[in-house]
Structures are given as structure tokens and as C-alpha cells.
Design a protein around this motif. Structure first.
Motif, PDB file in Angstrom:
ATOM      1  N   ALA A 192       0.934  -1.061   0.033  1.00  0.00           N
ATOM      2  CA  ALA A 192       0.125  -0.014  -0.019  1.00  0.00           C
ATOM      3  C   ALA A 192       0.796   1.194   0.090  1.00  0.00           C
ATOM      4  O   ALA A 192       2.023   1.205   0.557  1.00  0.00           O
ATOM      5  N   GLU A 193       0.178   2.361  -0.605  1.00  0.00           N
ATOM      6  CA  GLU A 193       1.068   3.617  -0.796  1.00  0.00           C
ATOM      7  C   GLU A 193       0.240   4.689  -0.476  1.00  0.00           C
ATOM      8  O   GLU A 193      -0.855   4.457  -1.191  1.00  0.00           O
ATOM      9  N   LYS A 194       0.499   5.743   0.197  1.00  0.00           N
ATOM     10  CA  LYS A 194      -0.384   6.921   0.121  1.00  0.00           C
ATOM     11  C   LYS A 194       0.423   8.172   0.187  1.00  0.00           C
ATOM     12  O   LYS A 194       1.714   8.284   0.148  1.00  0.00           O
ATOM     13  N   GLY A 195      -0.213   9.351  -0.148  1.00  0.00           N
ATOM     14  CA  GLY A 195       0.306  10.731  -0.107  1.00  0.00           C
ATOM     15  C   GLY A 195       0.906  11.073  -1.629  1.00  0.00           C
ATOM     16  O   GLY A 195       1.829  11.893  -1.813  1.00  0.00           O
ATOM     17  N   TYR A 196       0.265  10.558  -2.695  1.00  0.00           N
ATOM     18  CA  TYR A 196       0.473  10.959  -4.029  1.00  0.00           C
ATOM     19  C   TYR A 196       0.341  12.489  -4.100  1.00  0.00           C
ATOM     20  O   TYR A 196       0.784  13.228  -5.009  1.00  0.00           O
ATOM     21  N   LEU A 197      -0.667  13.078  -3.376  1.00  0.00           N
ATOM     22  CA  LEU A 197      -0.855  14.426  -3.269  1.00  0.00           C
ATOM     23  C   LEU A 197       0.253  15.352  -2.969  1.00  0.00           C
ATOM     24  O   LEU A 197       0.433  16.605  -3.376  1.00  0.00           O
TER      25      LEU A 197
END
Lengths: 563, 345
Positions: A192-197
Motif C-alpha cells: 500500500a502507498e499513500k500521499g500521492y498528493l
């Protein structure tokens, strides 16, 4: 310091490794292409960008330390006079004109080329990442990651993986993007990955810098500023640069397309504290533009500092004020004429300096006319105080106005082609004897002096003048939009964190004899600022345990290095 | 209003002005005392306080019995100090003085805020209209940021170096820059004054903390190098927090202060558009603000670039703060430009 994820930084080594060197047999063309490509890579590398950034700061420095032609013409000229050796050299190097100097432009253009060269490939890369989500492959050894934990639970591997994935996806704004994969040995991996913003913000920030630069450039090319002094009761109509005392156009301004408008100044009001500090300025004006021009339709408006008049793209500002002494001259032949001329304020109490030039006194013609021009030169004080024979002002309001003037007669030298200041006479004409001082007097309103030929000069009173400025900048709104995006992007790129987490779920071989025991290995990687990931990671690990199949009696094994 | 009303209002204003001056002196006294206490703490033998050595493993109740391993240095905000624990029996004098310093700094901060509020009442406007008020506000922000940092990150041992610029600046404000409460010239009568100057003062105050942390980072890494060669084992510098902690404080203040500073410059540009007819005109103040902005942008980039992070980035942050000070003092008082509003004439 722990090794930082290299994806976050532009890294020359990475770039160089990703591109295989050209083939063995190199023609001159291939060598040239290789050199160009190398040059491009070096220009778009982070280190070059940093060096250019500091060069830009360094190049701006003389603009802050030295007077500049653009902001202080008189001061710059004085500086060059005061420093006769280095002054002219600094001038030749453009150090008094830093922000339009070619070397300054070279630095920022290189910087922006480097910026665009770096941003474009990164934008595509980010788009690809957002479209595809995180890769489902996990590092072989999760315990090598900066954050790592192992827990033992009971349950079904596939079901636990689904549970973890669902919980990750639910977790609020800026949620996780996930991918699940079953490895050849049967372990189930949730990546999982987050924070593309964060990276979106980063790109928005940098692209809006480019937008800001373009807006500034367009504004500089097509914008203009014009200033004019208008005395109470007078007005001006701006349809061409001639209407202004001083007009500063951009190189591409088309003077025939300026917005025409007319302004009349009815009155100017100022209020002061007893110490002479100003508290309010206000100019009452009448104004017309568009279809009203040429008619008797005027709009009334009070113009104040910090409160410009905005109309059809242009803006009109009240920038300053001062006094316009008025004189009446009675000529020997009986003709009477009145004269009014703004005097330039010299101090905070409005001791002002100026000159009234009479280029066409009646009663003379031809060469005689030029030999008998008149000038009234000197000081005006709204509240006159004479100390040691010198007049100055004791208060900025016209409580007790006075003038201390010299009257000259002769050739003012106006025909020489060299423009003269409206506030002074050409002292060279006095020095070479063409202009002769005829009288000196300190006058109050109503008082007069009479010259030898019978010419009578009366100081009749005083009006106030305002300094108005028209500004036009077609790209100003674009600059505003750019900086709003810039700040939003900046905050996103600094405050959003980009994080990765992997779960590897496999049946626990160490817990022999217990059916359904699962070992969940969790690894976390902060792709940007590490701070604060510790706590968040703990709750991520908790996700795996919160699954209802977690057996209460189990004591999860502590694992990992240093345990 | 009757004459008596007018008089009583005038009395209230005078009183507020007097209270403002007195509380400012109190704030200065607080900062100087805090500085002295920190100096005692820093120099005392038993400087390593037991209370600051917290558990190395962050407890997380939500995770239940889950055990975690966070690598050393990963999350020092959680992991506490890297120094060896001292004797935990009872707090030494250093510890007592350290605690007193934070308390006194807190009192100084409160007085500083009170002084600003009463100044605003006395002048009936936002209390940041001249250099005295702006520097006072900057000191309050820096002291406030320090109190937050010291509570969160347990970095009390750089207190001496944080309080030093605060004490010096508030002393300069109270002596050289002091101006009686008064009204503003028309050019400053704008709501942009409230927004622009406030943002400048807050970001500058925070960046002061960033600058001090960066300076301490350099001192500490140099000391570590020296100790790596076997020297300086008994140096006082061993009591500084680890480079990681210092770097983190500098970075965290910068990522909050930098967008705010950017906003301050933008607000200034919007004001300039309304007041002077253009949003940017290369006035010395504007130019120096751009240089400051470039330096901090450079700092944030350098911190993410191999070969630049570490001491080089820290130097850039120090240069950035130097340019803020240059802009505040030299550009206002020496270089003449449109921003000459020091109120000192």
C-alpha cells in the motif's frame, strides 16, 4: 541518518545509471549527441538547480545594496558622482540595473529551463504511478526496512489480507492505494502507498513558479506606468503618453491602444497630528471613461492612499501631494497674467522648491523675447519660519504660507534641446551671464515685488497638487492565480507525507501444532520526511491484529532485529 | 461624548500604554533570567536530566501487545534522547535551573503577549506598526515556538542558544527601537498591515528557532567529528541534542514557517499593488525578501539532495535567517526605500 529513499530526490547518479551509454563505435555525431545529452542531464540535475538558485540570490544582492536606475534615478546618478572610479564600472556591468541585466536574465532562464527539464519527466512518472497504484511486489526482507514488526495471529491468510486491504482503503482522506499478490511460496502480500498528493503539490508548486515568471514577463512587456501632477481645480485626460509628466512603458506597449479616461481633481484634504505627522490624505476627483468621454457625465470618487480607482484594466493611484504657489504678474504694458506651478516637497514639513518660468513675457518679440524671459525661483513653505535668513516650513498645513524667491531675467536656455527640470532653472545660464538675478524677496500672500522696469510680481496664494499614477498590467491576475497555486502546492508538498507499507501474511511454521497460526510481517517506508511515521506505523500494524480471528489468548511474538 | 468621557478615555489609553511598557520590561527580564538559568543548566556537571530519558520503545495502546521495533534515530521525537541516562536518584542543580528557565521563559512570553495586547489598546490598532512592535512580536513568536518545541521534543539543552537571540532582540527593541504608542501614517493604514506584517513577524520568529537549531547542528556535528578523532570527551558540547534531533527541529519549523513566509511576501505584493501601483518593484525590502525566500527554498531542496544535506543545508538555513535580520535592521534603517517605516525619525 538513515538512508533516504532516492525517489524523493533528483539524483544524478540515478539518472546516469538509467541511461545506457551509447554504442561503442562513435561517430562525431554520436559524440556530439552524447555530449549534449550529458549537458542536459547536468543542467537538469538537482545540484545544478541548487547552484543556480543560489546564484540567483547572489545576483539579486546588488539590487538590494546599490541604488537602482529603475527605483531611484536621482540617487543612482548621485552614487555614480560620489564614486567616480568604481561608479562608471558598476554601471557598465549593469549593477545599477540588476533586474534587467543580461547576466541576471541568464541565471533565471537557466534555472527555469532546468526546472522544466526536471519537472516534465517527473509529471509523467507521477501520472503513471497514480494510474497504476503501488507495485504488488514487496521487498524480500521486510525486516530491513526502517519500520518493521511481526505479529502472530490466527486466521486465514487470504481473508486477513482482504481485511487489511479494506481497512487501509477506508482510512479517511488521502487514503491508501493497495495491491495484493500471492507469492510463489504461498505468502500473501498486501502493498500500500499513500500521499500521492504530496508529489502533485510539489509539481503544482514548481509549475506555478514558471507561471509566475511568465506573468511577470508579460506584465513587463505590455504594461505601463504614467505619473502626473495635477493641481486642485485642474484635470488631465489620458489617451496617450503625452498626458503624463513621466511615462514608463514596457517594450511592447502600443500607445495607440491605451484606455482613454479623464480626471478632474476638485480638492485635496490632508489631516495632521500636532507633531505634523499625517493621519489622512484624500483627493476628491471626478472621473469619466468609455461612453462618458466628451459628455458632461462624471463619476465622483474620493481617491485615497491604499485605495486606488480601478476601471477597465487600468488603475489610478494617489501617490503623493504638495503645494502649488500662485503668482500674478502685472507687466509694464498693463497686461496681467497668473501663473501656478507645483513645487517639489523637500522635507516632511513640506518645505518645497520650485521655479515658475515665463518663456513668453508680453511686450517683446523675436530675439528680444528670448532675452527677457522671467523666472521666479525659490522656496515655498506652508507654514513659513525664517531662521538666519533661510525660510523653511514648521508645519505641513498651510497655516502661514510664504515664499522666498529670486527673480531672474534673461535667456532661460529652453531652446537648447536639453530637457530641463520643471522645478529648477538651468544654473549654467546663470553662470554664463545669460540669466541675471534682478530681485530677492520673502513674500506672504498678497505681497509683491516690483522690478526696475515696472513689472510687478504678486504672491497671490497657494493651492495643493496631487501626484497621480496610472498603472496597467495585463498579466496581473495571472500572477495572482500563480501565487495562489504556488502556496497551495507548497503546503501540499511540505505537509502531506508519502508513506509505504507492506504486509506479508504466511502460515506460521514456528507455532507448531497450532492450526491456523499466521505470521504477519509488516514493513514501513517513509518516502519523504520520516518524522511521525513511528506512531502511524504502530496503528498500521494494529490493523492486522484487529481482525476478528485474532485469538485473544495468543501472545504475539516479538520479532525483528534487536528484539 | 462629553468632555469627561473624552478625558476618561484618554486616561485609559495612557494606562494601557504604561502597562504595555511595564509588561515589556517584564518580558525582557523573563527572557534574560531564562537565559541565565539555561546557562547554569548548560554549565552544570549533572546536566543530563533523568526525566528526559524516556522509554526507547514508543508505547502504543491501540496496538495492544504488539511489539514494535523502530530503528535508532528514526523517530527521536518518540525515542527520546540518545544520551546515556544519568543517575536518576534526584534532580541536580542543572535540572532544577533548566526547569526554572522554561518556567521563566513562559512567564516572559506571557508578559510579552500582554504587552502587545495593551499596546494595541493604547494605539487602537494592530500592535505591529513600527520596528519596536514588530521586533517585540517576533520575540513573542520565537519564545512561543520554543516553548512548544521544548515540550514536544525535549531539547531543553539548546535553551541557552535559543534564549540568547530572543533576549538580545527584546533588549534592542526596548532600548534602541522603542517608540511611544501612536497613530500610523496614511500609507500604513490598511488591513494589509494586519495580514502582511503579522505573517512576516510570525514566520521570522519561527525561523529564528530554525536558525538556532541549524547553528547548533553545525556545532554538534563538528564536535562529533572531533570526538571521533578521540578529542573533546569532556566538552560541554556533548550535552547538545543529537544532530538528528536538531536537524528535525530546524526542518519542522522551516516547513511551517516557509509557506507562511511565502504568504507574507505575497500579501506584501498584494498590498504594494494597492498602495504603490505595482505588485513587485524591486524595492530593497522586496529584493531582500526574495533573497530570503530563495535561501529557504534552497535549504528545503538541499536537505533532500545527496551531497548537500547535513552541514551545508544547515549553513543555508543560517544564511536565510541572517538575511531576515539584514532585511529587518539594515534595509529599514540604513538603505532607503519605500519600506522606511521604522518610526525612528
Amino acid at each position: 541518518m538513515p538512508p533516504r529513499d532516492s525517489i524523493t530526490a533528483r539524483n544524478d547518479e540515478d539518472l546516469l545509471q538509467n541511461h545506457p551509454s551509447p554504442g561503442k563505435s562513435r561517430g562525431p555525431l554520436a559524440v556530439g549527441v552524447a555530449m549534449l545529452r550529458n549537458l542536459w542531464r547536468r543542467l537538469t540535475s538537482m545540484r545544478t538547480a541548487l547552484v543556480l538558485l543560489f546564484l540567483l540570490a547572489l545576483a539579486s544582492l546588488p539590487g538590494a545594496l546599490l541604488p537602482q536606475w529603475s527605483t531611484g534615478r536621482a540617487k543612482t546618478a548621485q552614487y555614480i558622482l560620489d564614486h567616480p572610479t568604481i561608479g562608471p564600472w558598476l554601471n557598465r556591468l549593469g549593477l545599477f540595473n540588476v533586474f534587467s541585466a543580461p547576466w541576471f536574465a541568464a541565471v533565471y532562464l537557466l534555472l527555469f529551463i532546468s526546472l522544466i527539464g526536471c519537472l516534465t519527466p517527473r509529471s509523467w512518472e507521477l501520472l503513471r504511478q497514480i494510474r497504476t497504484g503501488p507495485p504488488a511486489t514487496a521487498p524480500r526482507n521486510l525486516s530491513r526496512l526502517p519500520h518493521h514488526a511481526t505479529v502472530t495471529i490466527t486466521g486465514d491468510a487470504a481473508e486477513t489480507a482482504r481485511h487489511v486491504r479494506d481497512r487501509l482503503r477506508q482510512s479517511g482522506v488521502g487514503g491508501w492505494r493497495t495491491a495484493t499478490r500471492t507469492e510463489p511460496d504461498g505468502a500473501v502480500v498486501v502493498a500500500a502507498e499513500k500521499g500521492y498528493l504530496r508529489d502533485v503539490g510539489n509539481l503544482v508548486f514548481h509549475f506555478s513558479l514558471v507561471g509566475l515568471l511568465l506573468s511577470v514577463a508579460v506584465g513587463g512587456m505590455f504594461g505601463y506606468e504614467g505619473t502626473v501632477l495635477v493641481t486642485e481645480g485642474d484635470g488631465f485626460c489620458a489617451s496617450s503618453p503625452i498626458a503624463y509628466d513621466d511615462f514608463r512603458p514596457g517594450p511592447l506597449v502600443n500607445a495607440t491602444t491605451m484606455t482613454p479616461f479623464c480626471v478632474d481633481v476638485d480638492a485635496f484634504h490632508a489631516a495632521y497630528t500636532p507633531q505634523g505627522q499625517a493621519t489622512t490624505f484624500r483627493a476628491d476627483i471626478r472621473f469619466q471613461d468609455g461612453a462618458d468621454l466628451g459628455t458632461d457625465t462624471w463619476q465622483r470618487r474620493a481617491l485615497q492612499v491604499n485605495d486606488p480607482l480601478r476601471f477597465s484594466g487600468d488603475r489610478l493611484y494617489l501617490l503623493g501631494h504638495g503645494y502649488t504657489p500662485t503668482f500674478r504678474i502685472t507687466y509694464p504694458d498693463g497686461q496681467v497674467r497668473t501663473y501656478a506651478q507645483p513645487f517639489a516637497p523637500e522635507d516632511s514639513m513640506f518645505t518645497s522648491q520650485g521655479a515658475i518660468k515665463v518663456t513668453d513675457p508680453p511686450g517683446y518679440s523675436g530675439d528680444d523675447l528670448r532675452q527677457n524671459q522671467l523666472a521666479i525661483v525659490g522656496i515655498f513653505a506652508p507654514t513659513a519660519v525664517v531662521t538666519g535668513g533661510i525660510m523653511s516650513s514648521g508645519f505641513p498645513s498651510p497655516l502661514d504660507p510664504g515664499v522666498a524667491v529670486d527673480v531672474y531675467r534673461g535667456d532661460l536656455g529652453m531652446g537648447s534641446g536639453i530637457p530641463q527640470s520643471v522645478f529648477a532653472i538651468d544654473t549654467a545660464q546663470v553662470a554664463n551671464g545669460s540669466l541675471v538675478k534682478k530681485a530677492h524677496a520673502n513674500l506672504s500672500p498678497g505681497q509683491s515685488i516690483t522690478l526696475g522696469d515696472g513689472t510687478k510680481i504678486t504672491f497671490t496664494g497657494v493651492k495643493q497638487f496631487v501626484s497621480l499614477q496610472t498603472s496597467y498590467d495585463p498579466a496581473q491576475d495571472w500572477a495572482l492565480i500563480s501565487v495562489i497555486l504556488l502556496i497551495a502546492g507548497l503546503m501540499g508538498s511540505l505537509l502531506i507525507k508519502r508513506r509505504r507499507v507492506w504486509y506479508r501474511i504466511r502460515s506460521d511454521s514456528t507455532a507448531a501444532g497450532r492450526a491456523g497460526a499466521l505470521a504477519v510481517e509488516v514493513g514501513g517506508l517513509a518516502r519523504t520526511d520520516q518524522a511521525g511515521y513511528g506512531r502511524e506505523f504502530a496503528s498500521l500494524v494494529g490493523l492486522a491484529c484487529s481482525h476478528k480471528t485474532y485469538a485473544a489468548g495468543d501472545s504475539p511474538a516479538r520479532a525483528g532485529k534487536g528484539a | 461624548m462629553t468632555m469627561a468621557d473624552v478625558e476618561s478615555v484618554a486616561v485609559v489609553w495612557q494606562l494601557a500604554s504604561r502597562v504595555s511598557d511595564l509588561t515589556f520590561e517584564g518580558a525582557l527580564a523573563g527572557y534574560v533570567t531564562a537565559l541565565a538559568c539555561h546557562a547554569v543548566e548548560f554549565a552544570s556537571r549533572r546536566a543530563v536530566p533523568s526525566a528526559e530519558v524516556s522509554a526507547a520503545v514508543p508505547a502504543n495502546a491501540a496496538a495492544g501487545a504488539v511489539a514494535l521495533l523502530t530503528r535508532q534515530g528514526e523517530d527521536p521525537a518518540d525515542a527520546g534522547q540518545d544520551e546515556a541516562p544519568g543517575s536518576a536518584a534526584r534532580p541536580g542543580w542543572g535540572e532544577r535551573f533548566g526547569k526554572a528557565a522554561v518556567l521563566v521563559a513562559g512567564i516572559g512570553f506571557t508578559m510579552n503577549v500582554l504587552s502587545l495586547i495593551t499596546r494595541g489598546m493604547a494605539a487602537h490598532r494592530a500592535p505591529w506598526g513600527n520596528m519596536y512592535e514588530i521586533v517585540s512580536l517576533m520575540c513573542a513568536v520565537a519564545a512561543g515556538a520554543w516553548l512548544v518545541a521544548v515540550n514536544r521534543a525535549k531539547v531543553r539543552r539548546i535553551g541557552l542558544f535559543v534564549m540568547f537571540p530572543i533576549a538580545v532582540l527584546s533588549f534592542v527593541a526596548g532600548t534602541v527601537l522603542y517608540t511611544p504608542a501612536g497613530s500610523l501614517v496614511p500609507a500604513l493604514q490598511s488591513y494589509w498591515l494586519v495580514v502582511h506584517v503579522l505573517a512576516v513577524a510570525i514566520s521570522s520568529g519561527m525561523l529564528m528557532l530554525c536558525g538556532v537549531a541549524s547553528a547548533m547542528y553545525i556545532v554538534r556535528t563538528r564536535y562529533d567529528l572531533r570526538r571521533g578523532r578521540g578529542a573533546g570527551a569532556r566538552s560541554l558540547l556533548a550535552r547538545l541534542p543529537s544532530p538528528d534531533v536538531l536537524d528535525r527541529i530546524a526542518y519542522r519549523t522551516a516547513i511551517v514557517a516557509f509557506p507562511l513566509f511565502t504568504f507574507a511576501v505575497v500579501a506584501g505584493a498584494l498590498w504594494a499593488e494597492a498602495a504603490w501601483g505595482r505588485y513587485w518593484g524591486w524595492d530593497p525590502k522586496e529584493t531582500t525578501a526574495l533573497i530570503t525566500w530563495i535561501l529557504y527554498a534552497g535549504y528545503l531542496h538541499a536537505r533532500a539532495t545527496s551531497g548537500w544535506r547535513g552541514s551545508r543545508a544547515a549553513w543555508i538555513s543560517i544564511l536565510g535567517f541572517a538575511s531576515i535580520m539584514f532585511n529587518l535592521f539594515v534595509v529599514n534603517m540604513v538603505v532607503s526605500g519605500l519600506h522606511s517605516y521604522a518610526g525612528l525619525n
